[in-house]
Scaffold this active site. Structure first.
Site, PDB file in Angstrom:
ATOM      1  N   GLY D 148       0.819  -1.196   0.000  1.00 11.58           N
ATOM      2  CA  GLY D 148       0.000   0.000   0.000  1.00 11.58           C
ATOM      3  C   GLY D 148       0.857   1.252   0.000  1.00 11.58           C
ATOM      4  N   CYS D 149       0.210   2.381  -0.256  1.00 14.39           N
ATOM      5  CA  CYS D 149       0.944   3.640  -0.361  1.00 14.39           C
ATOM      6  C   CYS D 149       1.455   4.092   1.006  1.00 14.39           C
ATOM      7  CB  CYS D 149       0.085   4.711  -1.021  1.00 14.39           C
ATOM      8  SG  CYS D 149      -1.584   4.861  -0.354  1.00 14.39           S
ATOM      9  N   TYR D 150       0.549   4.241   1.971  1.00  9.31           N
ATOM     10  CA  TYR D 150       1.008   4.586   3.323  1.00  9.31           C
ATOM     11  C   TYR D 150       2.047   3.570   3.817  1.00  9.31           C
ATOM     12  CZ  TYR D 150      -2.881   7.952   4.169  1.00  9.31           C
ATOM     13  OH  TYR D 150      -3.751   8.999   4.150  1.00  9.31           O
ATOM     14  N   PRO D 151       1.769   2.265   3.675  1.00  7.18           N
ATOM     15  CA  PRO D 151       2.751   1.286   4.194  1.00  7.18           C
ATOM     16  C   PRO D 151       4.137   1.443   3.587  1.00  7.18           C
ATOM     17  CG  PRO D 151       0.636   0.217   3.889  1.00  7.18           C
ATOM     18  CD  PRO D 151       0.501   1.612   3.314  1.00  7.18           C
ATOM     19  N   THR D 152       4.220   1.836   2.310  1.00  4.39           N
ATOM     20  CA  THR D 152       5.546   2.024   1.720  1.00  4.39           C
ATOM     21  C   THR D 152       6.288   3.160   2.414  1.00  4.39           C
ATOM     22  OG1 THR D 152       4.830   1.169  -0.424  1.00  4.39           O
ATOM     23  CG2 THR D 152       6.771   2.616  -0.418  1.00  4.39           C
TER      24      THR D 152
END
Lengths: 342, 342, 342, 342
Positions: D148-152
């Protein structure tokens, strides 16, 4: 009628004061000074005021500020402290929207503002103009230090927690986001549209001037030293501050009730229902701080969301609120704007 | 107190009516209908109204609109025409913010709005609510067709030129730019933030519904058919319309004086000084149209710049202005907001 | 490898040249000058270039520009004309992104740019770098006057109509809207975020410097004098120009075919299908002009919509395109970016 | 040439994949599916691709995905898990940009995504596609769960601290801000321009789906359970994520060196100099994560600033990076865009 003067009327806090004061039924605007723009009708610079304000900018010398009942300083830091004593001596009340009188520890102030303070004794006298804490002292004051924008949002968000001893004070975090008008109207590269639009960044992580101001307040609320981290960010809003506050809960307290009770009598602090997420636009143009309090997944972290319009509750609106208190007017006079949404 | 009902309170003209009317000293809000949201407090949907409005949305059936003095329709096109006759019969005045009663030629209306009209006779009776033209007729009306946003900006810009016979009426051009709130609050792809931000485009160049509405007005002003081209554009503003009007000057007239004289008694039209460029933000939240008139390089082309807030002078503000006229109140009651700048 | 120098690398056309040229397989960047920032790594000022560019700004004296094959001037008006002769004498080709060599009539240039021209003979020699018109002359040139941003969008939009004699040349109107980066990176109040965001205005209606540049081009295309009105607007975009062009059709021509045929062989002009509305974001970062042509309601008014990225096809991209032509490279080398949408 | 299929090409991750892949020298795009838009040329929906892509959307049935070498799923959650097994059985590699294969604990996944998982065994097989951690495993994988974007942004920011045991893992805070494109292209009210522009708010403070994904990663890095608070915010950017991370330092380590060494060999993570503040625009359109690490006032709090473009390193770019690794291509093939600034 209260005779009002404004020193430094060409910035955003200046024009916002004018937007509010032109509709204040007890106010007569006597003078707005700008050495550089003297002679220019104010409404030529700020056409939103066309039809509302006939006054022109005047030089400080011709402004007759000593005949006013109250003078607002909407000036860069370091200006008000040069002119305040003469006004006070003339019986004029002073509300400084800059930082000259906010920090009680002169050494700390001088370290962060990188100048020598001109009148430490007046700092001691000045009342920090956060009505939700200092309403009684404001009433009788001669000199008000109007709080900074970040400090207003962050202090109001932490206040109930610290007063109640509900959190671990050794690790308080404020992650704050500000609209670009907070950076002022003086042209600088980083606040150009083509730099700040569609862009997001933190700044001054190593140290921001509002850090000692907020810390001073938090320690008063807590009654002891606190560990406090403050990270401001620039976000592509014109107006608005969103402070997201983090702390570790250390007491078994119903936080929603705590906030609701603390602010039950405060017209300008709105505690939202449990689970809410306040939006900056809900306070756009309005003199209000909206707050929501969360405990994600019922854990031991409390997250407080606190939003204001940096130019209203974070500057000019709070200054008018302080003036209303000073002159025993209903506190919401001229502060009845509904937030502009959308 | 004037008892007011609003049909369709969940869109942007609805919430803007509420922003204005909650502060109207002669208004008592009786009902806001939304079949879908019935029961929900309005301030839960629009948190800017928290503390200002306790009303909840109600169904049309339970709203008691027939007991109101005036009902505003902030509904999609085609709704007001179904409900207006019953309200008028009950003695209720009606102000329609949609297009149902704006175009006198029923065939033209049906062609552009792609539905059959429910009450052509009421179209004939309806008064087009542009006070600067129709104030006298508005005063005694039962039914007001509140003008469209583009039509307000464009008609007020062309009006003095056409009344004075100052331009060639065979080639009038209006290049108009609108903020995205003009597209409404119903979710559609092209008005998503990630589509409309940092983007600019024309739309409906082949034909927009406001074209016949504007043309009807221009031909009344000119007293003859006109050749009129209208190109709307979507611009990344929340609020605001900027109309840039082009025509060929056909008479030797001082255009600045022409505009100043035509609008000398109009509180809500501001003719700016020669050489000025009105900005949309100078009218943000304010019920005013600011206009400047130019003849580039002294040639025979006249360029008129006309700006409004599409939700205020272009919709809800003008509707309140019409209500004030209908009920013989000072025309600016509850319309005293200074434009929010910045 | 082509040795490239850039004079004035701290503005938006400078950083955009760098974004394009760092990925140009035939280019070796030798020097970027900035007297003020000499010594600072370019990527410290423009962090998007971190990892792409190790070069630091240098003073003009130490830059060794005379050893380059081509020098780009990304400087304020009036700088290139002082330095071009020496470079040409040293065998260096020059591409000026400013206005020094764009207008052939020296008196007109001096009137609009308010300075004396330093080298009128070089103006006569300079080739106006609009490849769609002047590709052949560009190929052999020593000195290229890279067109302005508005002039690129407006001229490409009018070109087919004027070449074909399809419109009344006495009343041509260009209503143009520009993103804020077109105003440069030098800090000025009116391009601050808090001034330009959520705001729309016309400017320089009385006369803009691009008016004579465009008029010069239109008269070449038409082969006769034209009546031309140009109104630029500032819109809250970072990048992008949208020109909306109006004229009266004077010949019975299939306009869609006319445009498609005129640009059939042009890689950087995209004629969109009939009925289309080009969006600025479709060209964001890309070296392309997208055009649509309309005749609203089949009348005699033609409306042309023309969009470019002001920093690419309107400045740095077109400059690289010109360089590619000058050095006989495939014209699209390093110009293969797809527009960034969203 | 690698034969590529894309399932679900009408959203933002879809068009971003196309922007990158149309310029990938080893890729042949075979099919892009959209049941709803089947038959429509992709460039009609996304005009930035005009001239770059002739393909039309096709139905899944006619797409021939089983003949591709790799298929990207740019679909809503829950779609890929229905189709992956058949593709893997046909020898096709799968990269899922949605969340179907990201969380190893099926019960946790089902709780947060509110559906039953269709193929738990494939979750066990799937490799979490964060190359900076799992490059070796990605190389031989059949099935990649693209992060995911936040997780990256959050994981890359915490990674060096947790691997080194440098912080107290009981109180980790990620205050993250996302552009609106992260919310997808499906029309919903809260992501309309007129709702999200000039507005800032937190959301999902009570619990966001990326919280368990990030927590899973942090616990792998730390080798033990962590206390982790995650607050996402919506900010008026089109693209960009800025994660601000807070932790208490528990070891005497030079944090700047720690980060520089950890990422020394990573082309797509840029550790900025001490004191820096990365801006989202510096990574706009580029497949890179820029990170700065701070210890305000030398205290015991570490603040990490981590920025990515949510559509590139946070989605499509990382997916292409994973494809390059899968097919033994240079990892930066087609990922050489310089960030678009301004």
């Amino acid at each position: 009628m209260i005779k009002v003067g404004i020193v430094g009327g060409t910035g955003y806090t200046g024009v916002e004061l004018l937007r509010l004061l032109t509709r204040h039924p007890q106010v007569e605007l006597k003078a707005i000074t700008s050495r550089k723009e003297a002679g220019m009708p104010v409404a030529d610079m700020f056409p939103n005021l066309r039809g509302w304000l006939k006054l022109a900018f005047s030089t400080p010398e011709e402004a007759g500020l000593e005949n006013c009942d109250v003078v607002f300083f909407a000036t860069p830091n370091g200006v008000a402290m040069q002119q305040t004593r003469a006004l006070l001596d003339a019986g004029v009340k002073v509300i400084d929207l800059a930082a000259d009188f906010r920090i009680k520890d002169i050494a700390v102030w001088e370290q962060w503002y990188k100048m020598e303070h001109a009148c430490p004794d007046l700092v001691a006298e000045a009342v920090y103009g956060l009505p939700e804490i200092n309403r009684a002292s404001i009433r009788g004051a001669r000199l008000i230090a109007n709080p900074g924008c970040y400090p207003t949002a962050v202090q109001l968000g932490f206040l109930p927690l610290l007063e109640a001893g509900a959190v671990d004070t050794s690790f308080l975090v404020a992650d704050a986001k500000s609209g670009v008008s907070g950076g002022g109207r003086k042209p600088e590269t980083h606040i150009l549209f083509a730099e700040a639009a569609d862009n997001f960044k933190a700044y001054a992580v190593g140290g921001h001037r509002h850090w000692p101001e907020i810390k001073q307040g938090l320690e008063i609320f807590a009654g002891k030293p606190v560990g406090f981290t403050f990270v401001p960010h620039l976000t592509p809003l014109i107006r608005g501050i969103h402070a997201t506050l983090y702390a570790k809960v250390s007491a078994d307290i119903d936080l929603q009730s705590l906030f609701e009770q603390r602010y039950a009598d405060e017209a300008f602090v709105d505690v939202m229902p449990a689970g809410a997420h306040p939006e900056t636009r809900s306070v756009r143009g309005a003199n209000i701080c909206r707050i929501a309090v969360h405990r994600p997944q019922g854990g031991d972290t409390v997250v407080v969301l606190s939003v204001i319009d940096n130019l209203v509750k974070g500057a000019a609106g709070q200054a008018v609120q302080n003036m209303n208190i000073l002159f025993d007017l209903p506190e919401d006079t001229a502060l009845a704007d509904v937030g502009m949404l959308p």
